[in-house]
Scaffold this motif. Structure first.
Motif, PDB file in Angstrom:
ATOM      1  N   ILE A 210       0.830  -1.211   0.000  1.00 39.10           N
ATOM      2  CA  ILE A 210       0.000   0.000   0.000  1.00 39.10           C
ATOM      3  C   ILE A 210       0.862   1.257   0.000  1.00 39.10           C
ATOM      4  N   ARG A 211       2.095   1.129   0.463  1.00 39.91           N
ATOM      5  CA  ARG A 211       3.024   2.261   0.450  1.00 39.91           C
ATOM      6  C   ARG A 211       3.890   2.283  -0.808  1.00 39.91           C
ATOM      7  N   ARG A 212       4.240   1.102  -1.304  1.00 40.83           N
ATOM      8  CA  ARG A 212       5.181   1.035  -2.422  1.00 40.83           C
ATOM      9  C   ARG A 212       4.514   0.862  -3.785  1.00 40.83           C
ATOM     10  N   ASN A 213       3.318   0.254  -3.791  1.00 40.82           N
ATOM     11  CA  ASN A 213       2.659  -0.066  -5.064  1.00 40.82           C
ATOM     12  C   ASN A 213       1.198   0.374  -5.065  1.00 40.82           C
ATOM     13  N   ARG A 214       0.956   1.543  -4.535  1.00 34.18           N
ATOM     14  CA  ARG A 214      -0.413   2.022  -4.376  1.00 34.18           C
ATOM     15  C   ARG A 214      -1.197   2.024  -5.691  1.00 34.18           C
ATOM     16  N   SER A 215      -0.586   2.530  -6.736  1.00 32.49           N
ATOM     17  CA  SER A 215      -1.295   2.625  -8.019  1.00 32.49           C
ATOM     18  C   SER A 215      -1.603   1.235  -8.578  1.00 32.49           C
ATOM     19  N   GLU A 216      -0.692   0.293  -8.387  1.00 29.85           N
ATOM     20  CA  GLU A 216      -0.937  -1.062  -8.871  1.00 29.85           C
ATOM     21  C   GLU A 216      -2.052  -1.737  -8.086  1.00 29.85           C
ATOM     22  N   ILE A 217      -2.136  -1.485  -6.786  1.00 26.33           N
ATOM     23  CA  ILE A 217      -3.228  -2.051  -5.995  1.00 26.33           C
ATOM     24  C   ILE A 217      -4.563  -1.510  -6.486  1.00 26.33           C
ATOM     25  N   LEU A 218      -4.614  -0.218  -6.762  1.00 25.76           N
ATOM     26  CA  LEU A 218      -5.841   0.376  -7.288  1.00 25.76           C
ATOM     27  C   LEU A 218      -6.264  -0.301  -8.587  1.00 25.76           C
ATOM     28  N   GLU A 219      -5.320  -0.512  -9.478  1.00 24.36           N
ATOM     29  CA  GLU A 219      -5.628  -1.171 -10.744  1.00 24.36           C
ATOM     30  C   GLU A 219      -6.030  -2.628 -10.527  1.00 24.36           C
ATOM     31  N   ALA A 220      -5.356  -3.285  -9.597  1.00 21.64           N
ATOM     32  CA  ALA A 220      -5.659  -4.689  -9.315  1.00 21.64           C
ATOM     33  C   ALA A 220      -7.064  -4.838  -8.736  1.00 21.64           C
ATOM     34  N   CYS A 221      -7.457  -3.913  -7.862  1.00 21.21           N
ATOM     35  CA  CYS A 221      -8.811  -3.948  -7.297  1.00 21.21           C
ATOM     36  C   CYS A 221      -9.852  -3.796  -8.406  1.00 21.21           C
ATOM     37  N   GLU A 222      -9.610  -2.897  -9.334  1.00 25.99           N
ATOM     38  CA  GLU A 222     -10.537  -2.715 -10.452  1.00 25.99           C
ATOM     39  C   GLU A 222     -10.578  -3.960 -11.336  1.00 25.99           C
ATOM     40  N   ALA A 223      -9.427  -4.568 -11.553  1.00 27.22           N
ATOM     41  CA  ALA A 223      -9.375  -5.766 -12.394  1.00 27.22           C
ATOM     42  C   ALA A 223     -10.103  -6.939 -11.750  1.00 27.22           C
ATOM     43  N   LEU A 224     -10.012  -7.044 -10.418  1.00 32.11           N
ATOM     44  CA  LEU A 224     -10.642  -8.150  -9.701  1.00 32.11           C
ATOM     45  C   LEU A 224     -12.128  -7.927  -9.445  1.00 32.11           C
ATOM     46  N   LEU A 225     -12.581  -6.694  -9.546  1.00 31.19           N
ATOM     47  CA  LEU A 225     -13.965  -6.372  -9.216  1.00 31.19           C
ATOM     48  C   LEU A 225     -14.978  -7.246  -9.951  1.00 31.19           C
ATOM     49  N   PRO A 226     -14.898  -7.413 -11.274  1.00 36.18           N
ATOM     50  CA  PRO A 226     -15.898  -8.266 -11.932  1.00 36.18           C
ATOM     51  C   PRO A 226     -15.844  -9.717 -11.478  1.00 36.18           C
ATOM     52  N   LEU A 227     -14.657 -10.205 -11.101  1.00 38.45           N
ATOM     53  CA  LEU A 227     -14.555 -11.582 -10.629  1.00 38.45           C
ATOM     54  C   LEU A 227     -15.220 -11.734  -9.271  1.00 38.45           C
ATOM     55  N   MET A 228     -15.016 -10.755  -8.383  1.00 39.42           N
ATOM     56  CA  MET A 228     -15.646 -10.811  -7.070  1.00 39.42           C
ATOM     57  C   MET A 228     -17.163 -10.698  -7.190  1.00 39.42           C
ATOM     58  N   TYR A 229     -17.601  -9.903  -8.151  1.00 39.89           N
ATOM     59  CA  TYR A 229     -19.038  -9.783  -8.411  1.00 39.89           C
ATOM     60  C   TYR A 229     -19.609 -11.123  -8.867  1.00 39.89           C
ATOM     61  N   GLN A 230     -18.964 -11.756  -9.828  1.00 43.66           N
ATOM     62  CA  GLN A 230     -19.453 -13.034 -10.342  1.00 43.66           C
ATOM     63  C   GLN A 230     -19.389 -14.127  -9.274  1.00 43.66           C
ATOM     64  N   LEU A 231     -18.380 -14.075  -8.430  1.00 41.96           N
ATOM     65  CA  LEU A 231     -18.236 -15.089  -7.377  1.00 41.96           C
ATOM     66  C   LEU A 231     -19.464 -15.125  -6.481  1.00 41.96           C
ATOM     67  N   GLY A 232     -19.965 -13.966  -6.062  1.00 39.39           N
ATOM     68  CA  GLY A 232     -21.073 -13.930  -5.117  1.00 39.39           C
ATOM     69  C   GLY A 232     -22.447 -13.843  -5.745  1.00 39.39           C
ATOM     70  N   LEU A 233     -22.528 -13.726  -7.066  1.00 39.56           N
ATOM     71  CA  LEU A 233     -23.794 -13.430  -7.745  1.00 39.56           C
ATOM     72  C   LEU A 233     -24.827 -14.544  -7.546  1.00 39.56           C
ATOM     73  N   PRO A 234     -25.948 -14.256  -6.874  1.00 46.10           N
ATOM     74  CA  PRO A 234     -26.992 -15.271  -6.699  1.00 46.10           C
ATOM     75  C   PRO A 234     -27.749 -15.514  -8.006  1.00 46.10           C
ATOM     76  N   SER A 235     -28.182 -16.727  -8.197  1.00 47.01           N
ATOM     77  CA  SER A 235     -28.945 -17.059  -9.404  1.00 47.01           C
ATOM     78  C   SER A 235     -30.422 -16.707  -9.250  1.00 47.01           C
ATOM     79  N   ASN A 236     -30.854 -16.533  -7.984  1.00 47.77           N
ATOM     80  CA  ASN A 236     -32.281 -16.309  -7.725  1.00 47.77           C
ATOM     81  C   ASN A 236     -32.438 -15.296  -6.593  1.00 47.77           C
ATOM     82  N   PRO A 237     -32.175 -14.008  -6.851  1.00 50.92           N
ATOM     83  CA  PRO A 237     -32.223 -13.009  -5.778  1.00 50.92           C
ATOM     84  C   PRO A 237     -33.575 -12.961  -5.072  1.00 50.92           C
ATOM     85  N   SER A 238     -33.506 -12.736  -3.760  1.00 49.01           N
ATOM     86  CA  SER A 238     -34.704 -12.614  -2.937  1.00 49.01           C
ATOM     87  C   SER A 238     -34.374 -11.722  -1.752  1.00 49.01           C
ATOM     88  N   PRO A 239     -35.347 -10.954  -1.244  1.00 51.72           N
ATOM     89  CA  PRO A 239     -35.074 -10.130  -0.061  1.00 51.72           C
ATOM     90  C   PRO A 239     -34.586 -10.936   1.139  1.00 51.72           C
TER      91      PRO A 239
END
Length: 457
Positions: A210-239
């Protein structure tokens, strides 16, 4: 009251709670871990981990130890850390400790120099670099062993699930427990930054990055975001369903790093879930009080489970918008007198119950019999059943899920990888394949993605 009538009442409690209606009483939801059941029944705790079906012989007795509107015995799943499955893939990330528990030591799955590879194609980096390091039998150097190990892992997980689901279903019908959220309405994922810290770079590694590679972490978080979304995505959402996500790192970060690096991708994730009618349930590990104003930015209807914090401040700041859980100190259940336990429960309920939107739970889950006093547990559960009653049942409370009207981004969750099916290339190779097959191939890709990511959360 008949068993069916009791079950109908319990189902209504949860339906009301998650549809912004004050229920007749607060639903009481507790479960007892397989380890605690085994210890209480004097079964072999190690044998149980390799054959959860042995719980069936003591399940009825165990389910009567405490009062709960939900089945106290749940099927094993991701959080159960099935020992045989991780042993099948020679995991260094999840290993059995000397106390018989599956533990997650600090491990490194990605070197600091490999951020560019993660950013360029996160799925490929995980498959080619991270998984083989964290689970040695998945090495690319021995494809036959890798294939056999994956088959063994899947077989073991399926066996253990089939050992426990029938137990839970039998108890639900026999004792009239809440039937549970609709099938396919739940999920489990991680905040992108936490995923990097937990399995890729380790706690100490991300603390330096976080001190040495801050910009790369930011990019990595953006790159991983769709994968994390797909990982948790329910097939049948309900309240009544929710996507669980333990939040690890924020309390160890400087606030400016939390706001600028950790938070942006997490907010995008939960907002896009909310836009699709998907509720999230973060477990706010440690003490989040310094971030309490920032938490107000999360989508309405989020179920916030707190480990530590000031109940009055949490209720004041967050109680009108969110469902709150947690805060009762598990250690008091173990060491406190019966009266101390009841006094603390009453104190929390008196703060949290007015206005609705609270479900009682501990600050952390009990793992072994020595974590609790069974008699205190029983008395507490019965107290909550009788005390947490509303005199204004039927009135509306709080803010409904997606009250903010977040817009669905149709491209959110999409990403490119050399390991995803290219439909044009597939069609060229198999020209007789109908267009209807395209959606199925995408679904198969996402199922594979979830299978492999689940080995790292």
């Amino acid at each position: 009251m008949s068993i069916k009538e009791l079950q109908q009442e319990r189902n209504q409690l949860f339906s009301d709670m998650f549809n912004n209606i004050i229920p007749k009483r607060m639903p009481v939801s507790f479960n007892i871990s397989p380890r605690i059941i085994a210890e209480y029944a004097k079964l072999d705790t190690l044998e149980i981990q390799f054959n959860y079906g042995l719980l069936d012989s003591v399940a009825d007795e165990a389910s009567q130890l405490i009062y709960s509107d939900t089945c106290p015995i749940m099927p094993v799943g991701l959080a159960s850390r099935i020992a045989g499955g991780y042993q099948a893939i020679d995991s260094q990330s999840f290993q059995m400790g000397s106390n018989g528990f599956m533990q997650h030591p600090e491990v490194v799955g990605m070197e600091e120099s490999e951020y560019p590879e993660l950013i360029a194609d996160p799925y490929a980096c995980i498959l080619e670099k991270v998984l083989p390091r964290q689970h040695k039998a998945l090495s690319l150097e021995d494809p036959v062993k890798r294939s056999l190990s994956i088959s063994a892992l899947q077989a073991e997980n399926n066996r253990q699930l089939s050992n426990t689901v029938p137990i839970m279903n039998r108890l639900i019908e026999k004792y009239g427990y809440y039937k549970g959220a609709p099938f396919g309405s739940g999920g489990f994922t991680a905040a992108p930054y936490d995923f990097i810290a937990d399995q890729l770079r380790s706690f100490s590694g991300i603390s330096m990055d976080i001190r040495r590679n801050r910009s790369e972490i930011l990019e990595a978080c953006e790159a991983l975001l769709p994968l994390m979304y797909q990982l948790g995505l329910p097939s049948n959402p309900s309240p009544e369903g929710a996507v669980g996500m333990p939040l690890h790192m924020p309390t160890f970060m400087r606030e400016k790093d939390f706001v600028k690096v950790w938070l942006p991708t997490y907010l995008k994730l939960v907002q896009q879930y909310a836009a699709r009618g998907i509720r999230t349930q973060p477990f706010l590990e440690d003490n989040w009080m310094r971030y309490i104003d920032i938490l107000q930015e999360l989508p309405a209807g989020t179920v916030m489970m707190f480990e530590y914090g000031d109940p009055k401040l949490i209720k004041e700041k967050l109680g009108d918008k969110f469902i709150i859980k947690g805060l009762f100190p598990l250690d008091l259940l173990k060491r406190g007198t019966k009266q101390q336990v009841l006094d603390k429960a009453k104190e929390i309920c008196d703060i949290m119950l007015p206005g609705g939107g609270y479900i009682f739970s501990f600050d952390k889950g009990p793992l072994m019999l020595s974590d609790i006093n069974i008699e205190n547990y029983r008395v507490l559960s019965e107290f909550l059943r009788d005390y947490a009653v509303y005199d204004n049942a039927g009135e509306s409370y709080g803010e409904k899920l997606n009250s903010e009207n977040y817009e669905i981004d149709p491209n959110f969750g999409k990403f490119e990888s050399k390991y995803l099916t290219n439909w044009n290339e597939y069609k060229a190779k198999y020209p007789m394949t109908p267009e209807s097959m395209k959606d199925y191939l995408y679904r198969y890709d996402m199922d594979s993605l979830r299978f492999y990511l689940n080995l790292l959360v």
